[in-house]
Design a protein around this motif. Structure first.
Motif, mmCIF file in Angstrom:
data_model
loop_
_atom_site.group_PDB
_atom_site.id
_atom_site.type_symbol
_atom_site.label_atom_id
_atom_site.label_comp_id
_atom_site.label_asym_id
_atom_site.label_seq_id
_atom_site.Cartn_x
_atom_site.Cartn_y
_atom_site.Cartn_z
ATOM 1 N N ILE A 1 -19.997 -26.583 78.060
ATOM 2 C CA ILE A 1 -19.438 -27.832 78.592
ATOM 3 C C ILE A 1 -20.516 -28.681 79.259
ATOM 4 O O ILE A 1 -20.677 -29.866 78.954
ATOM 5 N N LEU A 2 -21.294 -28.074 80.146
ATOM 6 C CA LEU A 2 -22.290 -28.856 80.880
ATOM 7 C C LEU A 2 -23.389 -29.375 79.953
ATOM 8 O O LEU A 2 -23.802 -30.535 80.060
ATOM 9 N N SER A 3 -23.817 -28.539 79.007
ATOM 10 C CA SER A 3 -24.881 -29.010 78.111
ATOM 11 C C SER A 3 -24.369 -30.141 77.219
ATOM 12 O O SER A 3 -25.107 -31.090 76.929
ATOM 13 N N GLY A 4 -23.111 -30.069 76.808
ATOM 14 C CA GLY A 4 -22.519 -31.139 75.997
ATOM 15 C C GLY A 4 -22.425 -32.440 76.768
ATOM 16 O O GLY A 4 -22.748 -33.521 76.260
ATOM 17 N N ARG A 5 -21.992 -32.326 78.016
ATOM 18 C CA ARG A 5 -21.823 -33.513 78.851
ATOM 19 C C ARG A 5 -23.172 -34.165 79.159
ATOM 20 O O ARG A 5 -23.339 -35.376 79.048
ATOM 21 N N LEU A 6 -24.151 -33.336 79.520
ATOM 22 C CA LEU A 6 -25.479 -33.881 79.847
ATOM 23 C C LEU A 6 -26.121 -34.538 78.628
ATOM 24 O O LEU A 6 -26.778 -35.581 78.752
ATOM 25 N N LEU A 7 -25.899 -33.949 77.464
ATOM 26 C CA LEU A 7 -26.440 -34.534 76.235
ATOM 27 C C LEU A 7 -25.853 -35.929 76.009
ATOM 28 O O LEU A 7 -26.589 -36.887 75.725
ATOM 29 N N ALA A 8 -24.533 -36.059 76.161
ATOM 30 C CA ALA A 8 -23.884 -37.373 75.968
ATOM 31 C C ALA A 8 -24.445 -38.396 76.946
ATOM 32 O O ALA A 8 -24.692 -39.552 76.591
ATOM 33 N N ARG A 9 -24.680 -37.957 78.189
ATOM 34 C CA ARG A 9 -25.238 -38.897 79.182
ATOM 35 C C ARG A 9 -26.640 -39.337 78.820
ATOM 36 O O ARG A 9 -27.019 -40.478 79.048
ATOM 37 N N ARG A 10 -27.413 -38.426 78.247
ATOM 38 C CA ARG A 10 -28.772 -38.809 77.831
ATOM 39 C C ARG A 10 -28.727 -39.746 76.635
ATOM 40 O O ARG A 10 -29.494 -40.694 76.540
ATOM 41 N N LEU A 11 -27.787 -39.483 75.706
ATOM 42 C CA LEU A 11 -27.716 -40.315 74.500
ATOM 43 C C LEU A 11 -27.186 -41.708 74.791
ATOM 44 O O LEU A 11 -27.650 -42.684 74.221
ATOM 45 N N PHE A 12 -26.179 -41.805 75.677
ATOM 46 C CA PHE A 12 -25.461 -43.081 75.800
ATOM 47 C C PHE A 12 -25.464 -43.690 77.198
ATOM 48 O O PHE A 12 -24.956 -44.786 77.379
ATOM 49 N N ALA A 13 -25.979 -42.987 78.208
ATOM 50 C CA ALA A 13 -25.918 -43.548 79.566
ATOM 51 C C ALA A 13 -27.293 -43.579 80.229
ATOM 52 O O ALA A 13 -27.401 -43.695 81.450
ATOM 53 N N GLY A 14 -28.332 -43.423 79.425
ATOM 54 C CA GLY A 14 -29.689 -43.565 79.951
ATOM 55 C C GLY A 14 -30.149 -42.455 80.877
ATOM 56 O O GLY A 14 -31.156 -42.585 81.569
ATOM 57 N N SER A 15 -29.402 -41.347 80.911
ATOM 58 C CA SER A 15 -29.791 -40.240 81.793
ATOM 59 C C SER A 15 -31.013 -39.506 81.238
ATOM 60 O O SER A 15 -31.283 -39.529 80.035
ATOM 61 N N GLN A 64 -31.510 -36.294 82.632
ATOM 62 C CA GLN A 64 -31.276 -34.926 83.126
ATOM 63 C C GLN A 64 -31.100 -33.930 81.984
ATOM 64 O O GLN A 64 -30.269 -34.109 81.102
ATOM 65 N N LEU A 65 -31.873 -32.845 82.067
ATOM 66 C CA LEU A 65 -31.790 -31.790 81.062
ATOM 67 C C LEU A 65 -30.879 -30.668 81.558
ATOM 68 O O LEU A 65 -30.711 -30.480 82.764
ATOM 69 N N MET A 66 -30.335 -29.918 80.623
ATOM 70 C CA MET A 66 -29.539 -28.738 80.976
ATOM 71 C C MET A 66 -30.472 -27.652 81.496
ATOM 72 O O MET A 66 -31.510 -27.375 80.895
ATOM 73 N N ASP A 67 -30.089 -27.061 82.628
ATOM 74 C CA ASP A 67 -30.852 -25.951 83.196
ATOM 75 C C ASP A 67 -30.116 -24.653 82.869
ATOM 76 O O ASP A 67 -29.051 -24.385 83.412
ATOM 77 N N TYR A 68 -30.691 -23.882 81.960
ATOM 78 C CA TYR A 68 -30.034 -22.651 81.513
ATOM 79 C C TYR A 68 -30.371 -21.449 82.397
ATOM 80 O O TYR A 68 -29.921 -20.346 82.132
ATOM 81 N N ALA A 69 -31.183 -21.673 83.436
ATOM 82 C CA ALA A 69 -31.603 -20.550 84.277
ATOM 83 C C ALA A 69 -30.517 -20.187 85.279
ATOM 84 O O ALA A 69 -29.752 -21.039 85.724
ATOM 85 N N ASP A 70 -30.464 -18.901 85.642
ATOM 86 C CA ASP A 70 -29.583 -18.413 86.706
ATOM 87 C C ASP A 70 -28.127 -18.815 86.526
ATOM 88 O O ASP A 70 -27.472 -19.276 87.463
ATOM 89 N N VAL A 71 -27.638 -18.654 85.308
ATOM 90 C CA VAL A 71 -26.211 -18.887 85.056
ATOM 91 C C VAL A 71 -25.459 -17.602 85.411
ATOM 92 O O VAL A 71 -25.788 -16.527 84.923
ATOM 93 N N ALA A 72 -24.473 -17.711 86.284
ATOM 94 C CA ALA A 72 -23.697 -16.541 86.687
ATOM 95 C C ALA A 72 -22.703 -16.177 85.599
ATOM 96 O O ALA A 72 -22.268 -17.032 84.828
ATOM 97 N N THR A 73 -22.345 -14.910 85.531
ATOM 98 C CA THR A 73 -21.325 -14.484 84.570
ATOM 99 C C THR A 73 -20.545 -13.298 85.121
ATOM 100 O O THR A 73 -21.002 -12.628 86.042
ATOM 101 N N THR A 74 -19.373 -13.078 84.550
ATOM 102 C CA THR A 74 -18.518 -11.985 85.016
ATOM 103 C C THR A 74 -17.977 -11.202 83.840
ATOM 104 O O THR A 74 -17.591 -11.791 82.835
ATOM 105 N N VAL A 75 -17.974 -9.883 83.972
ATOM 106 C CA VAL A 75 -17.307 -9.025 83.003
ATOM 107 C C VAL A 75 -15.961 -8.655 83.619
ATOM 108 O O VAL A 75 -15.917 -8.019 84.686
#
Ligand code: FAD
Ligand code: NA7
Length: 486
Positions: A337-351, A353-364
């Motif tokens: 979700i976040l990478s998709g949203r940030l990509l759209a902002r870069r393509l169409f809103a002049g952003s 900001q890159l997606m930061d894939y580091a330290d993503v929390a997860t749960t089993v």
């Protein structure tokens, strides 16, 4: 003047990544068309708009997990004074499936309405490239049609794999089928000991079905070893069986309708077999690149995934990929979700900001859950060296476990930190109740540079299990017993 292309953006795939990207792009004024189509599983299961997370992933999984936790809670309730007859309590599988499916249907509906409100055009069809700017599709077996777009975002996700053995697709099911399975699973063999395999085995066992996990190498490869082994022990304590270093060789339907599975232990070389009602493949997922005709666009792939750079661009500059289909990134819905949203902002809103894939929390989501953020102990040792890290750890006893005398044997947490200075935290690991709820907040702290010094100066919320992180006083190096005294 007349636009060069029919659309500014065509999104292939209406899951977590594609929908987030499409909606954000429309918010920035782009003309967006989104394709989403679900091919049925070999067992005949299909579902609606929204992708894996909503239909056959996070959401139904969490609901089945909850159903299974409630089974445990009924027994605990008796100890707390509730007058429930906890003898022979049994779930009604069909009722559970119906409840889960009607929730999903309502989410599908809301998703559709949301797209209409936001004016994201949606076509229920597969889309494939004919050239780098043109997508071909056909609706309900109708004639082939084409649209062109300035940008294309590939967000097609993945689907479960089947092993290449006789009877696998004919008799086995996957996570794509289990959440809408119309008959009771019964005695179940789960093949695969990743995240999906362990979670499925746990909710099935929790719902009362005899469950065996077949492990090819180790459980939860890629996760912290100590935590993974503790989790396996926790599952064993609850009666989940494990077949270690074992691979399946054949599935056959017997005369009585049950499934005979033949398998081989790769350590002892011993062949064996057993009979199950359900065989669930949880051996990982493959990216859905096959139907995209990527060669027509010249997009580079690796295995069954798409290679992208830090801007999620493929080797073809106007074609991007987000979500599970990206090579070498975590397969998690919020990442998509976040990478998709940030990509759209870069393509169409002049952003920028890159997606930061580091330290993503997860749960089993096992009965005691395991959640983590940052590095495993192995990773910290590998990157920093054994002498440069300090591991703080402890077992703990959740207050609410005392009355029902629930096992606290596997309630454990640790912080992996740098050894010098204020001891910057590299990773946090927790096994216990509501692990995801516990780790989420600490994940933000870790991203803000959390140190052991700050953690131990944080006043706990009593009585919680999360407060154990503020009381981590024992280091592994000290050799002191991490078990609580009381
Ligand atoms: P998807 O959600 O898979 O969406 C892709 C969509 O594109 C699908 O609808 C697909 O049918 C469609 N499609 C494919 N090819 C085409 C084409 N050529 N044209 C048009 N449409 C196409 N993540 C978490 O964060 N937390 C969890 O607890 C969690 N639990 C999970 C449990 C299970 C059992 C599984 C399987 C996954 C779980 N995940 C979880 C992972 C999460 O579901 C995925 O990371 C997320 O759904 C990825 O989103 P995506 O948009 O990349 O792909
Ligand atoms: P994973 O994490 O890739 O796990 C797959 C598991 O299946 C893992 O234990 C593998 O063992 C095992 N495996 C793989 N191939 C086989 C075969 N052929 N036979 C037996 N066992 C096999 O996939 P998941 O689906 O659990 O999770 C994927 C993502 O979805 C996850 O990141 C979540 O975010 C949601 P191995 O360790 O390779 O020996």
């Amino acid at each position: 003047g007349k636009a060069k292309y029919d659309y500014d953006l065509v999104v292939l795939g209406g899951g977590s990544a594609g929908l987030a990207c499409g909606k954000e792009a429309v918010d920035s004024g782009a003309r967006v068309l989104c394709f989403d189509y679900v091919k049925s599983t070999p067992a005949g299961t299909k579902w609606g708009l929204g992708g894996t997370c909503v239909n056959v992933g996070c959401i139904p999984k969490k609901l089945m997990h909850q159903a299974s936790l409630l089974g445990e809670a009924v027994h605990e309730a008796v100890a707390y004074g509730w007058n429930v007859n906890d003898q022979n309590i049994k779930p009604d599988w069909k009722k559970l499936v119906n409840s889960v499916q009607s929730h999903i249907k309502s989410v599908n509906w809301v998703t559709r309405v949301d797209l209409r409100d936001k004016k994201v055009e949606y076509v229920n069809s597969m889309g494939a490239f004919v050239d780098p700017h043109t997508i071909e599709y056909s609706v309900k077996g109708g004639p082939k049609q084409r649209v062109s777009s300035e940008y294309v975002v590939v967000a097609v996700g993945g689907r479960p794999r089947y092993p290449p053995i006789l009877g696998a697709t004919e008799f086995g099911i996957t996570s794509d089928d289990i959440f809408s399975y119309d008959k009771e699973p019964g005695r179940t063999l789960v093949v695969g000991a990743g995240y999906v395999g362990l979670e499925s085995a746990c909710f099935l066992k929790g719902l009362g079905y005899d469950t065996t996990v077949m492990v090819r190498s180790i459980v939860l490869r890629g996760f912290d070893r100590q935590m993974s082994e503790l989790l396996e022990a926790m599952m064993s304590e609850r009666g989940v069986k494990f077949l270690h270093t074992t691979i399946p060789s054949l599935v056959e339907r017997q005369g009585d309708g049950r499934l005979l599975v033949k398998y081989r232990n790769t350590t002892t070389k011993k062949e064996d077999s057993d009979t199950f009602d359900t065989v669930l493949w949880a051996i990982g997922r493959k990216g859905l690149i096959e139907d995209l005709n990527l060669p027509a666009a010249g997009v580079q792939t690796k295995n069954d995934k798409i290679v992208v750079d830090a801007t999620e661009a493929t080797n073809v500059p106007h074609i991007f990929a987000v979500g599970d289909i990206i090579y070498g990134r975590p397969e998690l819905s919020p990442v998509a979700i976040l990478s998709g949203r940030l990509l759209a902002r870069r393509l169409f809103a002049g952003s920028k900001q890159l997606m930061d894939y580091a330290d993503v929390a997860t749960t089993v989501f096992t009965p005691l859950e395991y959640s983590c953020v940052g590095m495993s102990e192995e990773m910290a040792i590998q990157t920093h060296g054994q002498d440069n890290i300090e591991v703080f750890h402890g077992y703990y006893k959740p207050t609410e476990f005392f009355i029902p005398q629930k096992s606290v044997r596997h309630c454990y947490l640790k912080a992996v930190a740098e050894i010098t200075g204020d001891q910057k935290i590299l990773g946090l690991h927790y096994i216990g109740p509501v692990a995801g709820e516990v780790i989420q907040g600490f994940a933000a702290a870790l991203k803000s540079g959390l140190t052991v010094k700050t953690l131990l100066n944080t006043v706990g919320i009593h009585p919680t299990t999360a407060e154990e992180f503020t009381r981590l006083s024992i280091t592994k190096r000290s050799g002191r017993d991490p078990k609580p005294s009381s």
